[in-house]
Design an enzyme around this catalytic site. Structure first.
Site, PDB file in Angstrom:
ATOM      1  N   THR A 167       0.827  -1.208   0.000  1.00 35.22           N
ATOM      2  CA  THR A 167       0.000   0.000   0.000  1.00 35.22           C
ATOM      3  C   THR A 167       0.863   1.260   0.000  1.00 35.22           C
ATOM      4  OG1 THR A 167      -1.445   1.274   1.471  1.00 35.22           O
ATOM      5  CG2 THR A 167      -0.056  -0.346   2.525  1.00 35.22           C
ATOM      6  N   ASP A 168       0.277   2.353  -0.462  1.00 31.73           N
ATOM      7  CA  ASP A 168       0.992   3.643  -0.405  1.00 31.73           C
ATOM      8  C   ASP A 168       1.069   4.178   1.029  1.00 31.73           C
ATOM      9  OD1 ASP A 168      -1.684   4.348  -0.040  1.00 31.73           O
ATOM     10  OD2 ASP A 168      -1.729   5.848  -1.643  1.00 31.73           O
ATOM     11  N   GLU A 169       0.291   3.561   1.948  1.00 31.27           N
ATOM     12  CA  GLU A 169       0.235   4.094   3.318  1.00 31.27           C
ATOM     13  C   GLU A 169       1.574   3.943   4.051  1.00 31.27           C
ATOM     14  OE1 GLU A 169      -3.436   3.359   5.400  1.00 31.27           O
ATOM     15  OE2 GLU A 169      -4.541   3.116   3.529  1.00 31.27           O
ATOM     16  N   LYS A 218       2.413  -3.343   7.282  1.00 34.71           N
ATOM     17  CA  LYS A 218       2.670  -3.522   5.840  1.00 34.71           C
ATOM     18  C   LYS A 218       4.111  -3.112   5.508  1.00 34.71           C
ATOM     19  CE  LYS A 218       0.220  -4.673   2.971  1.00 34.71           C
ATOM     20  NZ  LYS A 218      -0.189  -6.010   2.441  1.00 34.71           N
ATOM     21  N   TYR A 244      -1.642  -0.548  10.992  1.00 38.03           N
ATOM     22  CA  TYR A 244      -1.795  -1.215   9.684  1.00 38.03           C
ATOM     23  C   TYR A 244      -0.589  -0.911   8.795  1.00 38.03           C
ATOM     24  CZ  TYR A 244      -3.219  -1.701   4.769  1.00 38.03           C
ATOM     25  OH  TYR A 244      -3.246  -2.010   3.434  1.00 38.03           O
TER      26      TYR A 244
HETATM   27  P1  NAD Z   1      -9.555  -7.512   2.319  1.00 37.15           P
HETATM   28  O1  NAD Z   1      -9.542  -7.241   3.786  1.00 37.15           O
HETATM   29  O2  NAD Z   1     -10.788  -7.249   1.530  1.00 37.15           O
HETATM   30  O3  NAD Z   1      -9.158  -9.038   2.061  1.00 37.15           O
HETATM   31  C1  NAD Z   1      -8.131  -9.677   2.766  1.00 37.15           C
HETATM   32  C2  NAD Z   1      -8.260 -11.188   2.544  1.00 37.15           C
HETATM   33  O4  NAD Z   1      -7.170 -11.822   3.221  1.00 37.15           O
HETATM   34  C3  NAD Z   1      -9.553 -11.771   3.110  1.00 37.15           C
HETATM   35  O5  NAD Z   1     -10.140 -12.652   2.159  1.00 37.15           O
HETATM   36  C4  NAD Z   1      -9.105 -12.539   4.352  1.00 37.15           C
HETATM   37  O6  NAD Z   1      -9.919 -13.666   4.634  1.00 37.15           O
HETATM   38  C5  NAD Z   1      -7.690 -12.941   3.953  1.00 37.15           C
HETATM   39  N1  NAD Z   1      -6.832 -13.169   5.130  1.00 37.15           N
HETATM   40  C6  NAD Z   1      -6.688 -12.348   6.214  1.00 37.15           C
HETATM   41  N2  NAD Z   1      -5.836 -12.906   7.094  1.00 37.15           N
HETATM   42  C7  NAD Z   1      -5.406 -14.082   6.548  1.00 37.15           C
HETATM   43  C8  NAD Z   1      -4.504 -15.098   6.975  1.00 37.15           C
HETATM   44  N3  NAD Z   1      -3.866 -15.021   8.156  1.00 37.15           N
HETATM   45  N4  NAD Z   1      -4.276 -16.146   6.153  1.00 37.15           N
HETATM   46  C9  NAD Z   1      -4.933 -16.243   4.952  1.00 37.15           C
HETATM   47  N5  NAD Z   1      -5.814 -15.328   4.513  1.00 37.15           N
HETATM   48  C10 NAD Z   1      -6.040 -14.246   5.303  1.00 37.15           C
HETATM   49  O7  NAD Z   1      -8.302  -6.699   1.748  1.00 37.15           O
HETATM   50  P2  NAD Z   1      -8.119  -5.946   0.345  1.00 37.15           P
HETATM   51  O8  NAD Z   1      -8.637  -4.567   0.464  1.00 37.15           O
HETATM   52  O9  NAD Z   1      -8.592  -6.820  -0.757  1.00 37.15           O
HETATM   53  O10 NAD Z   1      -6.528  -5.850   0.299  1.00 37.15           O
HETATM   54  C11 NAD Z   1      -5.745  -6.910  -0.256  1.00 37.15           C
HETATM   55  C12 NAD Z   1      -4.275  -6.550  -0.194  1.00 37.15           C
HETATM   56  O11 NAD Z   1      -4.053  -5.341  -0.907  1.00 37.15           O
HETATM   57  C13 NAD Z   1      -3.779  -6.301   1.237  1.00 37.15           C
HETATM   58  O12 NAD Z   1      -2.467  -6.833   1.328  1.00 37.15           O
HETATM   59  C14 NAD Z   1      -3.754  -4.787   1.364  1.00 37.15           C
HETATM   60  O13 NAD Z   1      -2.763  -4.369   2.276  1.00 37.15           O
HETATM   61  C15 NAD Z   1      -3.406  -4.387  -0.068  1.00 37.15           C
HETATM   62  N6  NAD Z   1      -3.895  -3.052  -0.491  1.00 37.15           N
HETATM   63  C16 NAD Z   1      -5.217  -2.709  -0.329  1.00 37.15           C
HETATM   64  C17 NAD Z   1      -5.655  -1.467  -0.784  1.00 37.15           C
HETATM   65  C18 NAD Z   1      -7.111  -1.060  -0.674  1.00 37.15           C
HETATM   66  O14 NAD Z   1      -7.459   0.080  -1.008  1.00 37.15           O
HETATM   67  N7  NAD Z   1      -8.016  -1.943  -0.268  1.00 37.15           N
HETATM   68  C19 NAD Z   1      -4.760  -0.591  -1.389  1.00 37.15           C
HETATM   69  C20 NAD Z   1      -3.420  -0.981  -1.538  1.00 37.15           C
HETATM   70  C21 NAD Z   1      -3.005  -2.223  -1.087  1.00 37.15           C
HETATM   71  P1  TYD Z   2     -10.827   3.861   4.337  1.00 41.08           P
HETATM   72  O1  TYD Z   2     -11.797   3.448   3.294  1.00 41.08           O
HETATM   73  O2  TYD Z   2     -10.910   3.251   5.697  1.00 41.08           O
HETATM   74  O3  TYD Z   2      -9.360   3.668   3.722  1.00 41.08           O
HETATM   75  P2  TYD Z   2      -7.911   4.149   4.292  1.00 41.08           P
HETATM   76  O4  TYD Z   2      -8.044   4.489   5.723  1.00 41.08           O
HETATM   77  O5  TYD Z   2      -7.068   2.925   4.080  1.00 41.08           O
HETATM   78  O6  TYD Z   2      -7.488   5.303   3.423  1.00 41.08           O
HETATM   79  O7  TYD Z   2     -10.943   5.440   4.540  1.00 41.08           O
HETATM   80  C1  TYD Z   2     -10.791   6.348   3.443  1.00 41.08           C
HETATM   81  C2  TYD Z   2     -10.815   7.742   4.011  1.00 41.08           C
HETATM   82  O8  TYD Z   2     -12.127   8.009   4.534  1.00 41.08           O
HETATM   83  C3  TYD Z   2      -9.854   7.962   5.176  1.00 41.08           C
HETATM   84  O9  TYD Z   2      -9.326   9.280   5.106  1.00 41.08           O
HETATM   85  C4  TYD Z   2     -10.733   7.816   6.410  1.00 41.08           C
HETATM   86  C5  TYD Z   2     -12.082   8.322   5.922  1.00 41.08           C
HETATM   87  N1  TYD Z   2     -13.272   7.690   6.552  1.00 41.08           N
HETATM   88  C6  TYD Z   2     -14.273   8.495   7.114  1.00 41.08           C
HETATM   89  O10 TYD Z   2     -14.193   9.742   7.098  1.00 41.08           O
HETATM   90  N2  TYD Z   2     -15.358   7.869   7.672  1.00 41.08           N
HETATM   91  C7  TYD Z   2     -15.494   6.503   7.696  1.00 41.08           C
HETATM   92  O11 TYD Z   2     -16.503   5.994   8.249  1.00 41.08           O
HETATM   93  C8  TYD Z   2     -14.460   5.710   7.119  1.00 41.08           C
HETATM   94  C9  TYD Z   2     -14.557   4.194   7.126  1.00 41.08           C
HETATM   95  C10 TYD Z   2     -13.375   6.340   6.551  1.00 41.08           C
END
Ligand code: NAD
Ligand code: TYD
Length: 352
Positions: free
Chosen positions: A132-134, A162, A158
């Site tokens: 992630t970019d975070e 990561k 988080y």
């Molecule tokens: P998500 O929470 O929707 O899905 C995570 C999945 O991992 C779930 O299916 C869960 O059951 C599985 N999981 C969790 N713990 C596990 C374990 N111990 N063993 C096996 N499986 C396990 O997450 P997402 O939003 O799809 O993100 C997927 C990946 O992409 C993550 O690594 C996250 O850090 C990265 N990412 C997400 C975003 C975003 O905006 N959602 C952006 C950049 C990177």
């Molecule tokens: P989120 O979807 O949780 O992603 P991330 O924290 O990984 O960026 O949140 C996106 C943005 O929205 C973040 O700045 C937090 C804000 N946010 C709210 O203002 N209210 C909410 O209920 C949630 C879930 C997020």
């Protein structure tokens, strides 16, 4: 089979799009989806491909070294696309240990299994870690973008977990010569996202006329990318990325939270046939998230320059599609919010 790929976290949001893309596009690859099915994992996300002959689902934990070893052996895995993680910042504030366990120890466990299975025969192998970019921390309100050389500066449990996992992946490349790639992507949105995250949560709340809890003054900025564009980037980088490299993925698409929330309100109201401005009153400013990063913005020009990737979708079109999808898939949403999908797992797997 031409390739045998282990995709972890394939029942989650982004993972389900990656699994679907690979299963459909590469019928001569074996795709093994390993997922623990935590609260965020949902096999309904993959119901359209679960019968495909090149697809196998395994329920398990990436922290289980014996199981990981067994998967590498049983399926002769030659590529890993690692998405399994705990992914929600707010949860990490309340329960950082679970994040350290899965994101750090789980990644290290998977690396260990890959190293044992592949050592001295790296040719044709790849361990691709999705991040992630975070990890880069926060940018000032205006000016500056995260590049691949930006110093790591994570603020939430988080992003700290990561960041740590990214370092272990790079350490395996530098120490053992393992072919690895890391990508750091901006915020994703689209179908099948768990409704704890801003966009699906707010679409559902608008539909049910519930408050929309905007943290602080809504001035935080996020850089949004449609999930299928991320999955396309992963496909490209898995096949053409250079081992040892890092690529940033993002759509040069920054939005202040409050502007995004207003766009969601307008879009949902229009699609539901409500008068303009009808749901504006649901916007509620609440106490800010502790340690809330002010702004994320990704410079993905390296990926464009080296591999020719660019996002395919304009944001307004992506939001239109996304809102339409959630409104058309109310049952998917209701199953999650009512806890119904938990019963399904209980029947199939004896609970979580
Ligand atoms: P998500 O929470 O929707 O899905 C995570 C999945 O991992 C779930 O299916 C869960 O059951 C599985 N999981 C969790 N713990 C596990 C374990 N111990 N063993 C096996 N499986 C396990 O997450 P997402 O939003 O799809 O993100 C997927 C990946 O992409 C993550 O690594 C996250 O850090 C990265 N990412 C997400 C975003 C975003 O905006 N959602 C952006 C950049 C990177
Ligand atoms: P989120 O979807 O949780 O992603 P991330 O924290 O990984 O960026 O949140 C996106 C943005 O929205 C973040 O700045 C937090 C804000 N946010 C709210 O203002 N209210 C909410 O209920 C949630 C879930 C997020």
């Amino acid at each position: 089979m031409k390739r045998s790929i282990l995709i972890t976290g394939g029942a989650g949001f982004i993972g389900s799009h990656v699994v679907r893309l690979f299963v459909r596009k590469y019928p001569d690859y074996r795709i093994v989806n390993l997922d623990k099915l935590t609260y965020a994992g949902n096999l309904a996300n993959l119901s359209d491909i679960e019968q495909a002959p090149n697809y196998t689902f395994v329920r398990g934990d990436i922290c289980d070294l014996e199981l990981m070893r067994e998967l590498f052996r049983r399926y002769a895995i030659d590529g890993v696309i690692h998405l399994a993680a705990e992914s929600h910042v707010d949860r990490s504030i309340h329960d950082p240990f679970t994040f350290a366990r899965t994101n750090v120890m789980g990644t290290l466990t998977l690396l260990q299994a890959a190293r044992e299975a592949w050592e001295n025969a790296w040719e044709g192998k790849l361990f691709y870690h999705i991040s992630t970019d975070e990890v880069y921390g926060a940018l000032p309100a205006s000016g500056g973008l995260f590049s691949e050389t930006t110093r790591y500066d994570p603020h939430s449990p988080y992003s700290a977990s990561k960041a740590s996992s990214d370092h272990f992946v790079r350490a395996c490349h530098d120490t053992y010569g393992m072919p690895t790639v890391v990508t750091n992507c901006s915020n994703n949105y689209g179908p099948y996202q768990f409704p704890e995250k801003l966009i699906p949560l707010f679409i559902n709340n608008i539909r049910h006329r519930r408050p929309l809890p905007v943290y602080g003054r809504g001035e935080n900025v996020r850089d949004w990318l449609y999930v299928e564009d991320h999955a396309r980037a992963i496909d490209l980088i898995f096949h053409r990325g250079h081992p040892g490299e890092t690529y940033n993925i993002g759509g040069f698409n920054e939005w202040r939270n409050i502007d995004l929330v207003r766009l969601l309100v307008r879009t949902v109201d229009r699609m539901l046939g409500n008068p303009e401005g009808y749901s504006e009153e649901l916007i509620t400013f609440v106490t800010d998230r502790p340690g809330h990063d002010l702004r994320y913005a990704i410079d993905s020009s390296k990926l464009h320059r080296e591999l020719g990737w660019e996002p395919s979708l304009q944001f307004e079109e992506g939001i239109e599609r996304t809102v339409r999808w959630y409104l058309d898939h109310q049952e998917w949403m209701d199953n999650i919010t009512s806890g119904e999908y938990e019963k399904y797992y209980e029947a199939m797997y004896g609970g979580r």
